[in-house]
Design an enzyme around this catalytic site. Sequence first.
Site, PDB file in Angstrom:
ATOM      1  CE  LYS A   1      60.995  46.456   1.648  1.00 54.73           C
ATOM      2  NZ  LYS A   1      61.226  46.338   0.205  1.00 54.73           N
TER       3      LYS A   1
ATOM      4  CB  SER B   1      63.386  49.005  -1.730  1.00 52.44           C
ATOM      5  OG  SER B   1      63.239  49.747  -2.907  1.00 52.44           O
TER       6      SER B   1
ATOM      7  CE  LYS C   1      61.928  53.269  -3.095  1.00 54.20           C
ATOM      8  NZ  LYS C   1      61.701  51.838  -3.285  1.00 54.20           N
TER       9      LYS C   1
END
Lengths: 299, 299
Positions: B242, B99, B174
């Site tokens: 994050k 990711s 995402k």
Amino acid sequence: MTTQPLKIGFIGLGIMGGPMAGHLIRAGHQLFVYTRGKLPEDIANSSATQCLNARGVAERADIVITMVPDTPDVADALFGDNGVASGLTPGKVVVDMSSISPVETKQFAQRIEALGCDYLDAPVSGGDVGARNATLSIMVGGKPEVFERVKPAFEAMGKNITLVGGTGDGQTCKVANQIVVALTIQAASEGLLFAARAGADAAKVREALLGGLATSRILDVLGDRMIRRTVEPGFRIALHQKDLNLALGAAKSLNLALPGTAQAQQLFSACVAQGGAAWDHSGMVRALERLSSFEIGEP
Amino acid sequence: MTTQPLKIGFIGLGIMGGPMAGHLIRAGHQLFVYTRGKLPEDIANSSATQCLNARGVAERADIVITMVPDTPDVADALFGDNGVASGLTPGKVVVDMSSISPVETKQFAQRIEALGCDYLDAPVSGGDVGARNATLSIMVGGKPEVFERVKPAFEAMGKNITLVGGTGDGQTCKVANQIVVALTIQAASEGLLFAARAGADAAKVREALLGGLATSRILDVLGDRMIRRTVEPGFRIALHQKDLNLALGAAKSLNLALPGTAQAQQLFSACVAQGGAAWDHSGMVRALERLSSFEIGEP
């Protein structure tokens, strides 16, 4: 009807109260009405008795419903000159179906109970469409036995009727609902705006997200509106602003900080500044678009 | 297996990549692996070939998967000394399942395509549980024919496999997902906190709200966690931080303002300051509780 007819007072016959009172009349209840504005024609031509003031309504009815715009209007209808309180006798019930402050609702209830009467707060969601179709959700706070007594009236006006808790909890539930809705609108707005700005197809991203943890009715229904750029008709931003004012006012008096709610309210204000007071609340995305001079749908 | 075995390279065999590579091996594919950390025991004891570096993986495999922590790690694995790029020959495919930034992903893809190879970005959601159970959601960006070529590998590792769009759109999807999830967590948090602070039963309010426009999987599942005060185990706040860093970094480079996302990130930071880096992300409610020295569940 399957229940005994009730003697119901109805104060406030506007865009919501008018159709709601109409359903009660058609359900066979005996109505006593008062409104500051013009009496709707169907009510004027019905069996309902028009009273001179709120006091007259309270003197004649056993259950007195108020459906007025805001907290001060309820205070005035209940406790102003010739208000409901001046006409009540012990054993009657006051049912406030307006959307107002949960904090002041508790004070109103105490003053009504001091007169030997009962009080329910029973705000609704579903808007004028729900009022006309008798499909309102009704969130009720108060004693269970009083709820049961008024239930036949609620059932004539709505579909999802929930006793949430004690006095004030109906209003609290309505405010919580509007907080969650506003912030979830911002969630869908920022996610879809990011996707579009990064060059993805916002509609495809919305579909992919609907399968997972991000899914919500707002991402589904209002997310689709955001992408299609349809903001009318709908639930007007000006009304959601009023609800968030209630939330932030009540939060202040409860010593509670709601930073997301405050920010959502600012975004609604930005929409109004863009001429969007009558936009559907999904139009919040337009305030975010304006911030960055970018619209969903642009490549 | 129903498909031809593929020659698959796998770079990064950590808490996510380890189990994912294990599924590929058990599905009958021929694996070439490299990881900076310790090789998991089940991989070491399998048919997989351990390579000296990422270059060695790329020289031997037809499809090279990277599953590393962050954007700089992907850059290093692909373009560092003895990286993937130095071992590729035309016709191979690089599949980044980490990711990372959707903006830099597009640059990585261009550099890989310049070598006559193809690139897919295919980040996952579902966490280490999803990796172990082969139930990951996989959001893919890239060309449809390349997606089809890699699909048998995806199917060994996940359940909901979506080609969202072109290169970078998987990462964009995402990130959008994580934005929507974070802000919807704040929505549920503020609504339930308001309800509790106003004296209502937060659990009853949550139930009443689940029937209407406010409903979301987060209000359902994570709202329940907020009320029950269970923050472990779950999706760690440090990981969501994050992801929001990626969102805010990408948004900055895209000239996009995301005020709600920024605020949600600050609330996660407040959780970390309270020792909550390993809390489930529903623990965001605790930052809001701390703001007002009040917890859901107190009367």
